[in-house]
Design a protein around this motif. Structure first.
Motif, PDB file in Angstrom:
ATOM      1  N   VAL A   1      -2.843  -9.876  -8.741  1.00  0.00           N
ATOM      2  CA  VAL A   1      -1.464 -10.063  -9.196  1.00  0.00           C
ATOM      3  C   VAL A   1      -0.553  -9.196  -8.347  1.00  0.00           C
ATOM      4  O   VAL A   1      -0.888  -8.048  -8.045  1.00  0.00           O
ATOM      5  N   VAL A   2       0.581  -9.742  -7.937  1.00  0.00           N
ATOM      6  CA  VAL A   2       1.585  -8.952  -7.228  1.00  0.00           C
ATOM      7  C   VAL A   2       2.906  -9.101  -7.973  1.00  0.00           C
ATOM      8  O   VAL A   2       3.365 -10.209  -8.247  1.00  0.00           O
ATOM      9  N   ARG A   3       3.481  -7.954  -8.344  1.00  0.00           N
ATOM     10  CA  ARG A   3       4.745  -7.945  -9.094  1.00  0.00           C
ATOM     11  C   ARG A   3       5.892  -7.709  -8.114  1.00  0.00           C
ATOM     12  O   ARG A   3       5.974  -6.650  -7.491  1.00  0.00           O
ATOM     13  N   VAL A   4       6.757  -8.709  -8.006  1.00  0.00           N
ATOM     14  CA  VAL A   4       7.846  -8.667  -7.037  1.00  0.00           C
ATOM     15  C   VAL A   4       9.170  -8.528  -7.788  1.00  0.00           C
ATOM     16  O   VAL A   4       9.461  -9.303  -8.705  1.00  0.00           O
TER      17      VAL A   4
ATOM     18  N   GLU B   1      -1.510 -14.322  -8.182  1.00  0.00           N
ATOM     19  CA  GLU B   1      -0.433 -14.631  -9.121  1.00  0.00           C
ATOM     20  C   GLU B   1       0.784 -13.777  -8.792  1.00  0.00           C
ATOM     21  O   GLU B   1       0.689 -12.553  -8.730  1.00  0.00           O
ATOM     22  N   VAL B   2       1.923 -14.436  -8.567  1.00  0.00           N
ATOM     23  CA  VAL B   2       3.170 -13.731  -8.276  1.00  0.00           C
ATOM     24  C   VAL B   2       3.998 -13.658  -9.555  1.00  0.00           C
ATOM     25  O   VAL B   2       4.294 -14.685 -10.174  1.00  0.00           O
ATOM     26  N   ARG B   3       4.355 -12.451  -9.936  1.00  0.00           N
ATOM     27  CA  ARG B   3       5.223 -12.244 -11.099  1.00  0.00           C
ATOM     28  C   ARG B   3       6.568 -11.742 -10.581  1.00  0.00           C
ATOM     29  O   ARG B   3       6.681 -10.603 -10.134  1.00  0.00           O
ATOM     30  N   LEU B   4       7.559 -12.623 -10.640  1.00  0.00           N
ATOM     31  CA  LEU B   4       8.863 -12.348 -10.035  1.00  0.00           C
ATOM     32  C   LEU B   4       9.870 -11.933 -11.100  1.00  0.00           C
ATOM     33  O   LEU B   4      10.047 -12.619 -12.106  1.00  0.00           O
TER      34      LEU B   4
ATOM     35  N   ASP C   1       5.382  -3.897  -7.642  1.00  0.00           N
ATOM     36  CA  ASP C   1       4.540  -3.597  -6.482  1.00  0.00           C
ATOM     37  C   ASP C   1       5.350  -3.676  -5.192  1.00  0.00           C
ATOM     38  O   ASP C   1       5.201  -2.846  -4.309  1.00  0.00           O
ATOM     39  N   ILE C   2       6.186  -4.703  -5.107  1.00  0.00           N
ATOM     40  CA  ILE C   2       7.030  -4.910  -3.931  1.00  0.00           C
ATOM     41  C   ILE C   2       8.431  -5.266  -4.404  1.00  0.00           C
ATOM     42  O   ILE C   2       8.603  -6.066  -5.330  1.00  0.00           O
TER      43      ILE C   2
ATOM     44  N   GLY D   1      -5.151  -5.583  -2.306  1.00  0.00           N
ATOM     45  CA  GLY D   1      -5.284  -6.779  -1.478  1.00  0.00           C
ATOM     46  C   GLY D   1      -4.170  -7.788  -1.689  1.00  0.00           C
ATOM     47  O   GLY D   1      -3.632  -8.341  -0.730  1.00  0.00           O
ATOM     48  N   ALA D   2      -3.801  -8.039  -2.947  1.00  0.00           N
ATOM     49  CA  ALA D   2      -2.745  -9.008  -3.226  1.00  0.00           C
ATOM     50  C   ALA D   2      -1.401  -8.516  -2.709  1.00  0.00           C
ATOM     51  O   ALA D   2      -0.608  -9.291  -2.168  1.00  0.00           O
TER      52      ALA D   2
END
Length: 334
Positions: free
Chosen positions: A108-111, A137-140, A155-156, A292-293
């Motif tokens: 999961v990457v939280r943007v 999975e992208v959580r925007l 995360d980003i 990694g994500a």
């Protein structure tokens, strides 16, 4: 045909590759028994492969001793070449596997991005990220406040200008280049051929870019110019939407209007000056930088931003700019 023949001849000059694999294991481990265990085959199978290799070369490769085997001079020379070839092969395999790894990365990457950037730039591109990384999975989420106040709930992030704070790593993503933009319909009654022509139009603003017009007009050499009217909006994406609907002229961030320029909903009637706002900045949560994500998303968005449409937009703007009405031909005197 000639390539196929050369390949066949090259193959004929190579010893049995499976035998070379057995040879390397025996040389590395010092005995047929240890090599058999390492390769999960029988002692007899290892011996058969070594004998076939020695028959192929016509020289002994090992000296058989009571407690194992040692390489002959010929065997030692062969081992040096075999190790080099296996190392190159291993490097090639590792590289190819690494290039195919994106489809296997999970997580999961939280943007957290500015709302206008998320809506106008990021979301139209997310399908390409999901195609390349289907298991991430992208959580925007969207926010305009500094990421240091968001805590570790991201995360980003993407912001306008750099953010310097403990636990954050900032890097430029792409320049924010801005030009006046409007619907082609706006230009039908009052074309914009010079900066001065903006005085006939409604100028659109947003709360976060309230000073952008004055900054641009100062750079354009018309600091005192005012439009017929001024309309204000809470968010940049509302300002851009209003421009596309023909409510006035906006000073638009070129990366955010790529689709509208491409489809002709917006045009840039004059080509300069191009004003540069604070660069779009990528901000990474240092504690998640090695995930990694997160690394995959960072690599993807950085690559996407390295192909900005600014030059293409300027060219497209020139193509879409309404042509000046043709001059009337003087009537020939009778």
């Amino acid at each position: 045909m000639s390539t196929d023949k050369r390949t066949a001849k090259d193959a004929e000059r190579l010893p049995p590759l499976n035998a070379l694999r057995h040879f390397e294991a025996v040389a590395r481990l010092g005995s047929f028994a240890a090599a058999a265990s390492d390769l999960h085959v029988t002692h007899w199978a290892v011996g058969k492969q070594i004998r076939s290799l020695e028959d192929w070369f016509g020289v002994p490769l090992f000296e058989r001793r009571s407690r194992g085997v040692v390489l002959t001079d010929e065997g030692a020379a062969l081992l040096n070449d075999v190790n080099g070839a296996f190392a190159r092969l291993s490097s090639s395999v590792t590289r190819l596997r690494h290039e195919s790894m994106p489809r296997r990365i999970t997580g999961v990457v939280r943007v957290n991005a500015l709302a206008s950037f998320a809506l106008c730039w990021l979301i139209p591109r997310l399908a390409s990220f999901q195609t390349r990384y289907p298991d991430i999975e992208v959580r925007l989420s969207t926010a305009s406040r500094k990421l240091r106040y968001v805590g570790d709930a991201f995360d980003i992030g993407v912001r306008s200008g750099p953010e310097e704070a403990a636990g954050l790593v900032s890097m430029p993503l792409m320049p924010d280049l801005r030009l006046p933009a409007c619907s082609p319909a706006v230009l039908l009654n009052h074309p914009i051929r010079t900066v001065a022509d903006l005085r006939h139009h409604t100028l659109l603003h947003s709360m976060s870019t309230r000073t952008a017009w004055s900054d641009w007009l100062r750079e354009a050499g018309a600091p005192g110019l005012r439009g017929v009217r001024h309309l204000d909006f809470d968010h940049v994406f509302l300002q851009l939407g209003a421009a596309a609907e023909g409510l006035g002229v906006t000073l638009a961030s070129l990366p955010l209007i790529e689709r509208e320029i491409a489809t002709g909903r917006l045009v840039c009637p004059i080509s300069g000056p191009i004003w540069r706002g604070p660069d779009y900045t990528l901000v990474v949560n240092a504690e998640r930088a090695d995930d990694g994500a997160v690394m995959a998303f960072k690599k993807w968005i950085t690559a996407a931003a390295q192909h900005p449409a600014a030059p293409a937009q300027r060219e497209r703007a020139r193509q879409l700019r309404p042509a000046a009405p043709p001059a009337k031909r003087a009537r020939r005197k009778a």
